[in-house]
Scaffold this active site. Structure first.
Site, short mmCIF file in Angstrom:
data_model
loop_
_atom_site.label_atom_id
_atom_site.label_comp_id
_atom_site.label_asym_id
_atom_site.label_seq_id
_atom_site.Cartn_x
_atom_site.Cartn_y
_atom_site.Cartn_z
N SER A 141 11.26 -12.92 -30.09
CA SER A 141 10.88 -13.04 -28.69
C SER A 141 9.36 -13.18 -28.57
O SER A 141 8.78 -14.07 -29.19
CB SER A 141 11.42 -11.84 -27.91
OG SER A 141 11.36 -12.07 -26.52
N ASP A 143 20.23 -18.75 -25.18
CA ASP A 143 19.25 -17.68 -24.96
C ASP A 143 18.74 -17.70 -23.52
O ASP A 143 18.21 -18.71 -23.06
CB ASP A 143 18.07 -17.86 -25.92
CG ASP A 143 17.21 -16.61 -26.05
OD1 ASP A 143 16.92 -16.00 -25.01
OD2 ASP A 143 16.85 -16.27 -27.19
N HIS A 199 20.01 -13.18 -26.72
CA HIS A 199 18.58 -13.33 -27.00
C HIS A 199 18.33 -13.07 -28.47
O HIS A 199 18.30 -11.93 -28.93
CB HIS A 199 17.81 -12.32 -26.13
CG HIS A 199 16.33 -12.49 -26.15
ND1 HIS A 199 15.71 -13.72 -26.14
CD2 HIS A 199 15.33 -11.57 -26.17
CE1 HIS A 199 14.40 -13.56 -26.15
NE2 HIS A 199 14.14 -12.26 -26.18
#
Length: 514
Positions: A227, A453, A483
Site C-alpha cells: 500500500s 483492489d 487490498h
C-alpha cells in the site's frame, strides 16, 4: 476526513480483534558520532504502546522463535545530521535457516501512512514463514508513528467527537462546521507536535531506511512494501537506486497522481469493490439477506446512509452510528474479501436498528480499540500526507469536483471528495504534487497490481512500473479481490514473490495470476 492511501494490514488486524471480541517522543540534542556505526541493543519486545494500538507483547512465532525489539537513533532533521536525534522503533524475527543461506534483513512497511510496523509484523509474521528461511524479518514504526517520535493531536474524547462529525456536508452551515472542525484538529497537531511535524515526509523515512540498512549490516536494502509502503519503496529507489536489493511492491499507490486524482481513483476503486460485494452476495446458492439483486443491495445501502444522516441509530454506547461512521465502516470492510461476511451481518443489523458491527468496522479504520483508546494512526496519517502533498483544497474546489466524484461512486464520492480539505491550514507546506520514484540504475523491483483492489486501484501498478523507469519495474497482475495480493495466499503470486526474494528469479514481465 483523511484521504488515506490504504491502511491494509493495520486496520485488518484491528478489525479482526475488535469483531471477534464483540461478536463472541523526540530525543534531546546530544553529541554523537557517525550514526551508521551505532549498535542495536535487541531485547524482548514490550507490549505495544498506546500510540501503537496497545495490547499484549507479541507472541512467539510457530516453532518458538521470539520477536526482538530495538531502537535506532536518526537525525530529527536530515538537513542537520549532527543535530537533534529521534528514536526509531524496530522489531525483528531472526532467520530460521542456516547462516550460510541467510541473505540479510527483509524490511517491511505495511502502509497507511501511519501504521505501526512494530505491532503489525507480528500479527502477520506466520504469513512470511518461507521468507524467514533466508531473511531476518524486520519492520519499524516510521517517524511520527507509534514509538518513533509520534505525532500527537487530540485526546480520545476529542477524537470520538471528530469522527462523529458530518464528513459530507450538504449546505453552507455544514460546510463551515466541517472546515472549522478540520482547522481545530490541525491546530491541535501543531500545538502538540510542532517539533516533529516538519520532519515526517516520506523522503525523511526513506533516509531513515537507508540508515537502517547500514545499521543492520546490509550492503543492499531488501524490501517488501504494501500500500503506502509501495510509495515509500519507490521514493527510496529514487533517492538510493544503487542500494536497492530485492524489492517487492504490493497494492501499488499510483505515483503520478496528485491528491485529487488519487481520491477520485479511490472512489472508483471502492465502488468497484462494492459492486463485487453485491454480486458475490446475490450470486450465492443461499439467499442474500440484504437484497435479491445487485442493484437492490446497493440501493438499500444508499437508503440506510440517507436515513442515518437524518437519524443515527445506536452503535457502541454511548455513541451512535452516524452516516459518516457507517460509510467509513463499509469502506473498511471492502479492504478484504474476508470481511464481506461482517459487512453483510453489519448491514442486516443496521437495517434492524443496531449499528454495533458497522461502528466496530469504523473504529478499526480510525485506530480505536475496544477500550476507547486511539492509536496515533489518524494523527500520523494526516501529518505525513499533508507534509508530502503540496495542493491545499478549498470547499469551493470540492464543490466544483463533486459531480465527477459522484459519477465515479454514488456511495463514496462525496465522502472522498470532502476528504481533500483535510490539509487545509496545515502548519507545514506540502513537498510536491506527487512523489518522484524514477530510479535509473536500480535493481529490478517487482510491482504487483490486484484487479479488484479498492484502495490502490490496479492501474497504479502500471504507472509505478513506467515511473520507476525502463529495466527497473517488473509488473505482475493478480486477478483477485481485496487490498494486496501476497496475503491472499494465491500460490501463483506467492511463488513469484518467493522465487524472487529467495532465489533472485525475476518473474517474466506481464505475468498474470488468478
Amino acid at each position: 476526513m483523511p484521504n488515506r492511501s490504504g491502511l491494509r494490514a493495520v486496520v485488518l488486524t484491528t478489525t479482526a480483534v475488535l469483531l471477534s471480541a464483540a461478536l463472541a517522543g523526540c530525543g534531546g540534542k546530544e553529541e554523537h558520532g557517525d550514526l551508521t556505526a551505532q549498535k542495536l541493543d535487541w531485547q524482548d519486545c514490550p507490549a505495544p504502546s498506546d500510540a501503537e494500538g496497545g495490547g499484549s507483547a507479541p507472541s512467539p512465532l510457530p516453532g518458538g522463535a521470539k520477536w526482538e525489539c530495538a531502537t535506532m537513533k536518526a537525525p530529527l532533521d536530515w538537513s542537520r545530521p549532527k543535530g537533534d536525534t529521534i528514536d526509531i522503533a524496530l522489531i525483528r524475527a531472526r532467520s530460521s535457516g542456516p547462516a550460510s543461506k541467510r541473505i540479510g534483513s527483509l524490511v517491511f512497511n505495511f502502509g497507511g501512512p501511519g501504521g505501526s510496523g512494530v505491532s503489525t509484523l507480528p500479527a502477520f509474521g506466520s504469513d512470511y514463514t518461507a521468507l524467514r528461511t533466508r531473511y531476518d524479518l524486520v519492520s519499524f514504526d516510521p517517524r511520527g508513528v507509534g514509538r518513533s517520535a509520534p505525532v500527537e493531536c487530540e485526546s480520545d474524547a476529542q477524537l470520538d467527537e471528530y469522527f462523529q462529525q458530518d464528513a459530507t456536508p450538504d449546505d453552507a452551515a455544514e460546510r463551515a462546521q466541517l472546515l472549522q472542525r478540520t482547522q481545530q484538529f490541525n491546530a491541535a497537531c501543531e500545538k502538540n507536535s510542532k517539533k516533529v511535524l516538519p520532519h515526517v515526509r516520506t523522503t525523511d523515512v526513506a533516509r531513515d531506511m537507508d540508515l537502517m540498512r547500514q545499521v543492520l549490516g546490509d550492503d543492499k536494502l531488501h524490501y517488501f512494501g504494501i500500500s503506502y509502503g509501495t510509495e515509500l519503496g519507490g521514493v527510496y529507489a529514487h533517492l538510493f537506486p544503487g542500494h536497492v536489493g530485492r524489492a517487492v511492491l504490493d497494492a501499488v499507490v499510483d505515483p503520478t497522481q496528485n491528491p485529487e486524482q488519487s481520491a477520485l481513483g479511490q472512489a472508483r476503486g471502492f465502488q468497484l469493490a462494492l459492486d463485487n460485494f453485491a454480486k458475490d452476495c446475490t450470486s450465492k446458492t443461499t439467499d442474500c439477506p440484504i437484497g435479491d439483486t445487485e442493484q437492490e443491495v446497493k440501493d438499500r445501502i444508499a437508503k440506510l446512509l440517507a436515513d442515518l444522516e437524518k437519524k443515527p441509530i445506536p452503535g457502541l454506547f454511548p455513541r451512535q452510528l452516524t452516516q459518516t461512521a457507517a460509510t467509513n465502516g463499509i469502506a473498511q470492510s471492502l479492504y478484504s474479501k474476508d470481511f464481506w461476511g461482517y459487512l453483510t451481518e453489519g448491514l442486516e443489523e443496521a437495517y434492524d436498528g443496531d449499528g454495533k458491527i458497522l461502528m466496530l468496522l469504523s473504529d478499526s479504520m480510525n485506530g480505536r480499540n475496544e477500550n476507547g483508546e486511539y492509536s496515533n494512526l489518524t494523527a500520523a496519517n494526516i501529518a505525513i500526507n499533508c507534509s508530502d502533498e503540496k495542493p491545499r483544497y478549498t470547499a469551493d474546489d470540492v464543490q466544483r469536483k463533486l459531480p465527477e466524484f459522484r459519477a465515479a461512486s454514488p456511495l463514496f464520492g462525496d465522502y472522498l471528495a470532502w476528504g481533500m480539505v483535510g490539509c487545509t491550514d496545515w502548519a507545514v507546506p506540502g513537498a510536491a504534487d506527487h512523489p518522484d520514484v524514477s530510479a535509473p540504475g536500480s535493481a529490478p523491483v517487482l510491482v504487483i497490481g490486484n484487479t479488484g483492489d479498492p484502495a490502490t486501484p490496479y492501474e497504479g501498478a502500471r504507472k509505478m512500473v513506467d515511473a520507476l523507469g525502463k529495466g527497473v519495474g517488473v509488473e505482475l497482475t493478480y486477478k483477485g479481490q481485496g487490498h494486496g495480493a501476497y496475503d491472499s495466499k494465491n500460490k501463483c503470486v506467492q511463488g513469484a514473490v518467493n522465487g524472487y526474494l529467495l532465489d533472485g528469479k525475476v518473474p517474466k514481465a506481464g505475468t498474470v495470476c488468478s
